[in-house]
Design a protein around this motif. Sequence first.
Motif, PDB file in Angstrom:
ATOM      1  N   SER A 567       0.006 -11.170 -57.360  1.00  0.00           N
ATOM      2  CA  SER A 567      -0.679 -10.315 -58.339  1.00  0.00           C
ATOM      3  C   SER A 567      -2.017  -9.805 -57.789  1.00  0.00           C
ATOM      4  O   SER A 567      -2.480  -8.727 -58.179  1.00  0.00           O
ATOM      5  N   ASP A 570      -1.207  -6.726 -55.998  1.00  0.00           N
ATOM      6  CA  ASP A 570      -0.961  -5.666 -56.980  1.00  0.00           C
ATOM      7  C   ASP A 570      -2.287  -5.090 -57.477  1.00  0.00           C
ATOM      8  O   ASP A 570      -2.428  -3.872 -57.645  1.00  0.00           O
ATOM      9  N   GLU A 571      -3.263  -5.978 -57.704  1.00  0.00           N
ATOM     10  CA  GLU A 571      -4.575  -5.553 -58.209  1.00  0.00           C
ATOM     11  C   GLU A 571      -5.297  -4.668 -57.193  1.00  0.00           C
ATOM     12  O   GLU A 571      -6.040  -3.756 -57.570  1.00  0.00           O
ATOM     13  N   GLU A 640      -1.848  -3.253 -67.272  1.00  0.00           N
ATOM     14  CA  GLU A 640      -0.561  -3.925 -67.095  1.00  0.00           C
ATOM     15  C   GLU A 640       0.575  -2.917 -66.914  1.00  0.00           C
ATOM     16  O   GLU A 640       1.507  -3.140 -66.131  1.00  0.00           O
ATOM     17  N   LEU A 643       0.333  -1.584 -63.391  1.00  0.00           N
ATOM     18  CA  LEU A 643       0.821  -2.611 -62.455  1.00  0.00           C
ATOM     19  C   LEU A 643       2.348  -2.693 -62.485  1.00  0.00           C
ATOM     20  O   LEU A 643       2.985  -2.937 -61.448  1.00  0.00           O
ATOM     21  N   ARG A 647       4.618  -2.335 -59.143  1.00  0.00           N
ATOM     22  CA  ARG A 647       5.597  -3.350 -58.689  1.00  0.00           C
ATOM     23  C   ARG A 647       6.999  -2.748 -58.551  1.00  0.00           C
ATOM     24  O   ARG A 647       7.778  -3.158 -57.686  1.00  0.00           O
TER      25      ARG A 647
END
Length: 710
Positions: A567, A570-571, A640, A643, A647
Motif C-alpha cells: 500500500s 500505491d500511495e 481510496e 488507489l 491497483r
Amino acid sequence: MKRRALGPCGTPWARGRVGRGREYRREPGAAEASVASGASGPGNGAGGGGGAWGSTEDPSKCSPRFWEELFLMKVNLEYLEGKLESLDGEELMKIKDNINCLFQHCIQALGEEHPIRVVNALQTLCALIRGVHQKNKSTSGFDIINMLMGFDKAELCMKNLMESLDSLLCAEGSESLKSLCLKLLLCLVTVTDNISQNTILEYVMINSIFEAILQILSHPPSRREHGYDAVVLLALLVNYRKYESVNPYIVKLSIVDDEATLNGMGLVIAQALSEYNRQYKDKEEEHQSGFFSALTNMVGSMFIADAHEKISVQTNEAILLALYEAVHLNRNFITVLAQSHPEMGLVTTPVSPAPTAPATPLGTTPPSSDVISSVELPLDADVQTSNLLITFLKYSSIVMQDTKDEHRLHSGKLCLIILTCIAEDQYANAFLHDDNMNFRVNLHRMPMRHRKKAADKNLPCRPLVCAVLDLMVEFIVTHMMKEFPMDLYVRCIQVVHKLLCYQKKCRVRLHYTWRELWSALINLLKFLMSNETVLLAKHNIFTLALMIVNLFNMFITYGDTFLPTPSSYDELYYEIIRMHQSFDNLYSMVLRLSTNAGQWKEAASKVTHALVNIRAIINHFNPKIESYAAVNHISQLSEEQVLEVVRANYDTLTLKLQDGLDQYERYSEQHKEAAFFKELVRSISTNVRRNLAFHTLSQEVLLKEFSTIS
C-alpha cells in the motif's frame, strides 16, 4: 622616601624571606622589565627598572641566581604581552637574545620539582608566544620561531618543550598544571591565523603529544577536567597542512581502536553539544513564557518568525570539527555514535558554576566546568537513554533552523557533511536501521504559522534513521526563501539518497511516513519553478531538480524492495498523480530551456530525460481515473477510489529501466571541501586564541595550590 630593595641587575623587586616554606613576591612588571632590558635607552624609566632597560646584556650576569629566583615570582602576563606589543621592530630585535634566553630558561624550568616554578614558566611561555605573535601578525611562523628561540636552537628547544609538556600531561600530578599545559599548547597552535602557516607546528608534528591527549580522554578524572581542551587541540592539530603533507596526527587518529579512549572522546563531544541543546531549551522556554510570547498570541502570531530569531545561542564549531574528524577519519568511532548512556546522572561530581564566557562571533568557547559534569535534559520523561548521535541530531535541528547568519550557515553545512559521512558508512547504516534500537528523538522544529507545535510525548520510538529523515524533511520544508541555501539543499537530498541506497541494497523495509518526504520534495520543486528567474541568476537549479526527480525514480524503480508495504507503493503513485500539475509544469519548464541554445540547455535536458517514468505514470493513470469517474458519475474521487484504479491498472503500465539510480559519488574532503575547511579552521583558530583570555591563564587557583614551596 623609602628605597625599594633591588633585585638582580638593579631591577626593583619586593622580596620576601627566602627559605623553606617562604615566598617571593614582587611588584608588577619587575621581572619582565629585567627580561626586556634594552627596549629603551638609559633614564627612560620604562618598567620602573631605570637603567635596567638600557642594557642588552644577559640579566643573569649581575646575579648568578637570577633565573632561579625569577621563576619563583608570579608572572604579570598583561605587562609582559603589552611591553612586547609596544616595541617597534628595531627595539624588539635588540632584545631578541634576551627573549631567546628567557624562552630557553622557561623550558628548563618545566623540569623543576617545585610546581610554582613550573607554573610561572608555563605562564611566561604563554605571554611570550602571544606577545611575539601580536608583534608579528603579518609575518610567517619562521619569524616567530626566530624571535622566540632563534633558528639555530629551535629544534632542540621545541624537542625539550614538547617532552616536558608530554611528561606533565601524562604524570599523576596537579590537574591545574595539566590545564595550563593544554592552554600553552592551544596558544602555540593558534599563534598564526592560518595554522598551516604556523611553522612551529612542524616541531609539534615531530615531537608528538598524541598519546598524552589520548590518555586524558581515556582517564575519567582527567577527561572531566581537560577533555574539552584536549579534543579541540586534537581537532586543530589534525588540520595542520592536512592536504600538503603527511600529518602524523591524522594517521594516528585514523587507527585508534581503544574503546575507552574513543568513548571518552565521544563523551566530551556529547556533553559539549548537550550543553548547547540545554541552553537553547532554557532560552526557548524563557522566551515562550515572556512578554513577547504573550504579545504574539494577542496579534495572532504575526511576528512568530522574528520572535524565533531572538532565540540565539552561541554555536560551537570547534567541537563540531572534532566530531567531524573523528567520524571521517576513524571507522571505529562510528560505534561510539550509538553507544547508549543514561540521559541523567552521567557524572555526579558536584561542581561550582563557572563564569559566563564572553560572546564571540564564532562559538568555540569551551563549556564551563559544570558542562563536562552534566548531561542533557531527558528527551522525554519515559526515555532513560541517549547517545551521541541523538545529541548531535538535536544540535543539528537547532543550528540548521537559521542559516541567514554566516556562522550558523557554516555550522549547518558541517552538520550535513557529518551526516553525509554517516550515511555512507555501512556499519552506521546498520545501527541506524536496526529495529532493536528504537529511540524517541525530540528534534527542534522551526515555528511556522501553518502548523502546530508537535507534542513531545506523542513521539513514537523508532529506528534512528527515522530521526535523520525527519531532520532532512524539516530542513527541506523550512528553507524555501529568497536567500536560497542551494549548497545545503544539495547535501540534504544527497543524505536522503544515500540512506535509500542502503535500504535498497539491504532490502530494509523501513516503517516511515514516506508521504511527508514526497510532499516536501514536490513542494521544493514548486518553489524552484515559481522562483525560476531569481534563482537562476545565482544557482543551477536543474542540478537540484534532477536529484529530486531521481529520488522519485528511486522509489518508482526499487520501491517494492524497501517500502514497508504494497500500500506504501500505491500511495507513492497516488501522490505523483495527485500532484501531476507540478510535474507537468516542471516538464514544460525544462523542455523550454532544453530546446533553447542558452547556458542551461544541457542541465535542463537531463531533467527532461529523468522525468520519463513520472510522465508515463501520469499519462497512463490520469485517463483511467477520469474514465472511472465518468462511468460512475463521480465528480471528485476519494483517495481510496483513486488507489483502486491504480491497483487495477499496474499491469498495463510500461516503465523504462533507468541506470545508476542507486549509485552515488562518495564524499571527498580534499577535492571538494578543502576551501571550506581552511576557512572554518582559520575562524576556529582565531577564536580559540581570543578566548585564551588572561583570566583563564592567570588561574589564581594555581597560586593558592602551590603557594608554599617546600
